[in-house]
Design an enzyme around this catalytic site. Structure first.
Site, PDB file in Angstrom:
ATOM      1  N   ASP A  20       4.928  -4.411 -11.262  1.00  0.00           N
ATOM      2  CA  ASP A  20       5.056  -2.992 -10.955  1.00  0.00           C
ATOM      3  C   ASP A  20       5.671  -2.354 -12.196  1.00  0.00           C
ATOM      4  O   ASP A  20       6.857  -2.525 -12.472  1.00  0.00           O
ATOM      5  CB  ASP A  20       5.965  -2.832  -9.722  1.00  0.00           C
ATOM      6  CG  ASP A  20       6.334  -1.380  -9.442  1.00  0.00           C
ATOM      7  OD1 ASP A  20       5.817  -0.479 -10.139  1.00  0.00           O
ATOM      8  OD2 ASP A  20       7.139  -1.150  -8.518  1.00  0.00           O
ATOM      9  N   GLU A 182      -0.915   1.678  -6.945  1.00  0.00           N
ATOM     10  CA  GLU A 182       0.366   1.370  -6.299  1.00  0.00           C
ATOM     11  C   GLU A 182       0.287   1.462  -4.771  1.00  0.00           C
ATOM     12  O   GLU A 182       0.766   0.558  -4.083  1.00  0.00           O
ATOM     13  CB  GLU A 182       1.466   2.292  -6.846  1.00  0.00           C
ATOM     14  CG  GLU A 182       1.841   1.924  -8.279  1.00  0.00           C
ATOM     15  CD  GLU A 182       2.527   3.047  -9.049  1.00  0.00           C
ATOM     16  OE1 GLU A 182       2.881   4.080  -8.441  1.00  0.00           O
ATOM     17  OE2 GLU A 182       2.697   2.887 -10.272  1.00  0.00           O
TER      18      GLU A 182
END
Ligand code: AMP
Length: 619
Positions: A20, A182
């Protein structure tokens, strides 16, 4: 018969990870033993702040150590580089006026940053962040070789931004298996891909930005139907409402320039964030600002914080409305709601989202980890893995240990995914204490007596030291089968004690339910009782310190100040037996005020003795 010795060369383990790559923080996760988990070196966080400091000489410094230069060298400390990935100057006009460093455009219209006469592209700076994340992975896995990564990007990233992200990973020397959205990763982490069809809203409220995405799933395939958001809306704005509250209330007490002083603003921001986070757990919190010439305390209730934050949350909900309209959907069409980002820990955010969508959002996973976890699942599936065995277990009740006065120090919060662990440092309360009794408890209440005791053990062999000196590291480790191991270790001697417990053993579902609702029902009362206990502990420590220096106090303080101190000690002693929050609070405050002159005298005498040539230990 002789044996032939063989040189065995350990092949490094080969793994794929999900990364991430965030605007403020980045982290990596791996899929192992049927579930994803965030990778972090032992005893450290796996989070790398997405910050790069470029010094005049030497190598760039990435992460927390780089961030530390934000104050002393803001022109060379680069934050939020993600906002510039694959962008030209015209795309980032809004940011330009607030940037402390010099930004230029290349012939091809892309952003470049000048640092000490050298130009850097956002890709290069991002690659350093990816490199730092991979270094954490290496340490966490004892040197595993990362053969591929899945990197996440916001759903609204265009092709240029996705390309720039891919290039950053290449520059970091790692193969990109896929770039994933995401919100898709967050949905994967919750196993929503296993629905044959459905519609999901992902609500992502971080420190500085807000994104909402509406996704459809069909046979495990995600499609982004709409995105909306506000790149200037996040937890930092909520902190600002508390900073403004402090400034308004201090306006007639301190000179105007104090309120705009960078040191004041920095301290106020930190106090505000601390207070906001505490209010996610407690119904009220005392915000405290202490700077030279300024000592301000103000109790903020959760209700008050929520009324300050409400307009900001409403802005996020307005974005949700627009996203639904763009997707041509009604609220009722949304079947699942996923929360991402640290600010979604606020109870107000959770309840506002629940009310808006008319259904309970998924909250079982850590909102800061959920994107990385999903990316790890994607990486696993892309390299031929299956996720049939995916088993996301959470612990239904919190666990902790009883501290002085019967309060509970929570070590593992309820709803933590297992396996998990938590370390925390503790110390002794009494002078010369050579053992500590640990009571391991489970439940949501603040006082140990109201929770269920899981087991007790004793750490012996602490060398006699003044109270507060020994450092005892306590570790709670909950394994995939729900077995809890608690260890306590005194750092200087290595004295060790531990206990194995099976927390869920013998608890029925109904018992778990009852313990949970008892936690909610008694929140305010528990909070007050806990506060009383904590304050009484603080009074005990302060009184012990004063008593130790009584002779010095009588010598050095004038009659009136000394008598004030004696009176404060008497009320401290009385408060030790009281259960009334107001009485205990005022006794503590009185003791603090009355002992300040003594503290000043002691400091002064140490300094004077030092300058007059005596060694400090002779004082
Ligand atoms: P992120 O960018 O997702 O890491 O989110 C960071 C933001 O989450 C910051 O504004 C934090 O203050 C906020 N935050 C983290 N934990 C909490 C909490 N328990 N309650 C409220 N806000 C929190």
């Amino acid at each position: 018969m002789g044996y032939i010795e063989l040189d065995v060369i350990d092949q490094p383990k080969r793994i794929v990870v999900g990364i991430d790559l965030g605007t403020t923080n980045s982290l990596a996760a791996v899929f192992e033993d049927g579930r994803p988990r965030v990778l972090h070196p032992e005893g450290q966080s796996g989070i790398v702040p997405s910050v790069v400091y470029v010094p005049a000489e030497g190598l760039p410094i990435v992460g927390a150590n780089g961030k530390a230069h934000a104050v002393d060298d803001p022109k060379h400390t680069i934050f939020s580089i993600k906002r510039f990935m694959g962008r030209g100057l015209s795309d980032i006009e809004d940011d330009l006026s607030t940037l402390p460093y010099d930004v230029r455009e290349t012939e091809r219209g892309l952003v470049q940053i000048d640092l000490h006469g050298k130009t850097w592209t956002p890709q290069q700076l991002s690659s350093l962040i990816i490199g730092a994340v991979l270094e954490k992975v290496r340490v966490a896995t004892g040197g595993a070789e990362v053969t591929g990564v899945v990197i996440t990007v916001p759903a609204y990233f265009d092709d240029a931004q996705r390309h720039a992200t891919r290039d950053a990973a290449k520059l970091a020397g790692v193969d990109v298996l896929r770039i994933v959205n995401e919100p898709t990763a967050a949905s994967l982490a919750y196993g929503l891909d296993q629905k044959s069809e459905g519609t999901v809203a992902v609500f992502d409220l971080g420190g500085g930005t807000f994104d909402v995405s509406v996704l459809s799933i069909e046979d495990g395939v995600f499609q982004v139907l709409a995105t909306n958001g506000d790149t200037r809306l996040g937890g930092d704005d909520i902190d600002r409402t508390l900073v403004d509250l402090a400034r308004t209330e201090l306006a007639d007490q301190v000179p105007a320039e104090t309120l705009t002083d960078p040191a004041f603003l920095q301290a106020a921001r930190l106090a505000a964030e601390h207070c906001k986070i505490a209010l996610s757990k407690d119904p009220e919190h005392e915000m405290h600002l202490s700077l030279p010439g300024l000592n301000w305390r103000r109790t903020v209730t959760r209700a008050e914080m929520e009324s300050l934050a409400r307009p900001l949350i409403d802005r996020a909900l307005a974005c949700c409305k627009r996203a639904l309209a763009d997707a041509e959907l009604e609220v009722a069409d949304i079947e699942e709601v996923v929360l991402v980002g640290g600010s979604t820990r606020m109870p107000l955010v959770r309840s506002a989202v629940q009310e808006f969508f008319g259904r309970e959002p998924h909250t079982a996973l850590d909102p800061d980890e959920v994107v990385a976890l999903g990316a790890a699942i994607q990486a696993h599936v892309l390299t031929g893995g299956t996720r049939d065995i995916l088993l996301m277990d959470v612990t239904p009740l919190s666990m902790g240990i009883e501290t002085v006065g019967g309060a509970v120090a929570k070590m593992i919060e309820r709803n933590s995914t297992i396996p998990c662990s938590h370390n925390e440092g503790f110390t002794t309360y009494a002078e010369g204490q050579t053992g500590i009794n640990f009571n391991v408890v489970q439940g949501e209440r603040e006082m140990a007596a109201d929770c269920r005791s899981l087991g007790k053990f004793e750490l012996k062999g602490i060398p006699p030291m003044p109270a507060g000196m020994p450092r005892v590291a306590v570790r709670f480790a909950l394994d995939a089968d729900g077995m809890l191991t608690v260890t306590a270790k005194e750092e200087s001697t290595g004295a060790l004690a531990s206990i194995d417990i099976q927390p869920m053993h013998g608890l029925t579902d109904e018992e778990v339910e009852t313990m949970l609702s008892a936690g909610f029902e008694n929140a305010q009362e528990d909070f007050d009782r806990r506060r009383v206990v904590d304050l009484r502990t603080e009074i005990g420590t302060m009184m012990a310190a004063v008593e130790k220096n009584m002779a010095a106090a009588e010598d050095a303080l004038d009659q009136e100040t000394f008598e004030d101190l004696l009176a404060a000690m008497a009320s401290g002693q009385a408060a030790q037996k009281s259960d009334d929050l107001k009485t205990v609070q005022s006794a503590r405050d009185l003791l603090e005020t009355a002992s300040t002159p003594l503290a000043a005298v002691l400091m002064d005498s140490v300094v004077k003795q030092a300058v007059s040539g005596k060694k400090l230990d002779e004082v």
